[in-house]
Motif scaffolding. Structure first.
Motif: not given
Length: 199
Positions: A59-71, A140-155
């Motif tokens: 993740e960027d930066p290392p240790g940046g948390g769960p959202a950064a890891a998923v991104d 522990l979650a299943a995400h629809r891929l395209h909405p997840l990518r869009a959600h991350l891109s907003t941040a």
């Protein structure tokens, strides 16, 4: 994606590298994921992955948390050319799943999460595991891929680092009650002993 970059404060050592079954805590999790499913492990380099081939990234930066890891996991998987060995390429994935690296039985919960998400309304972008006390297990979650990518891109402009797994899941997620034994994680020495007993 398997976030695997936590600090292991309660264990006092790298919990994912501790022996469990015939492997490690992380290796046991990976052994329960079908080999045809591409996996990104996000965290420091780890030598023992139970013989499983994975895409390792940070993740960027290392240790940046769960959202950064998923991104980071999503970006790495998108950049890789994953194939299952079939004569024809697999269709593009529609669903991305997150399993915390310290929950060795969590892959066994994935079919129920994916089925719930597929059966749910199309505007719902995530199905999240819920324990017996009604608490969401947001890693522990299943995400629809395209909405997840869009959600991350907003941040990304303000930064994904530091954002929580609760932010990833969002308020409108489908809640899927699951057996406690599938949700058990390894955070403390007592939980490690219990996991070894179960293995």
């Amino acid at each position: 994606m398997v976030p695997a970059g936590g600090t292991s404060r309660r264990m006092g050592t790298d919990k994912l590298a501790l022996p469990l079954g015939g492997s490690t805590v992380l290796g046991e999790l990976l052994s329960r994921v079908p080999r045809s499913v591409p996996v990104a492990v996000v965290g420091p380099a780890r030598p023992d992955l139970g013989g499983r081939s994975v895409l390792a990234t940070r993740e960027d930066p290392p240790g940046g948390g769960p959202a950064a890891a998923v991104d980071a996991g999503l970006r790495a998987l998108a950049a890789a050319e994953w194939t299952s060995g079939a004569a024809t390429p697999a269709p593009p994935p529609e669903i991305a799943v997150v399993c915390a690296g310290d929950a060795p039985w969590s892959p066994l919960a994935v079919p129920a999460l994916v089925a719930a998400l597929r059966a749910g309304p199309p505007e719902v972008r995530c199905a999240v595991a819920v324990d017996g006390g009604g608490r969401r297990q947001v890693l522990l979650a299943a995400h629809r891929l395209h909405p997840l990518r869009a959600h991350l891109s907003t941040a990304r402009d303000s930064g994904v680092a530091g954002r929580s797994a609760r932010w990833l899941v969002g308020a409108g997620a489908l809640e899927v009650p699951l057996p406690e034994e599938l949700l058990a994680d390894v955070d403390t020495p007592d939980q490690l002993l219990e996991a070894r007993r179960r293995s």
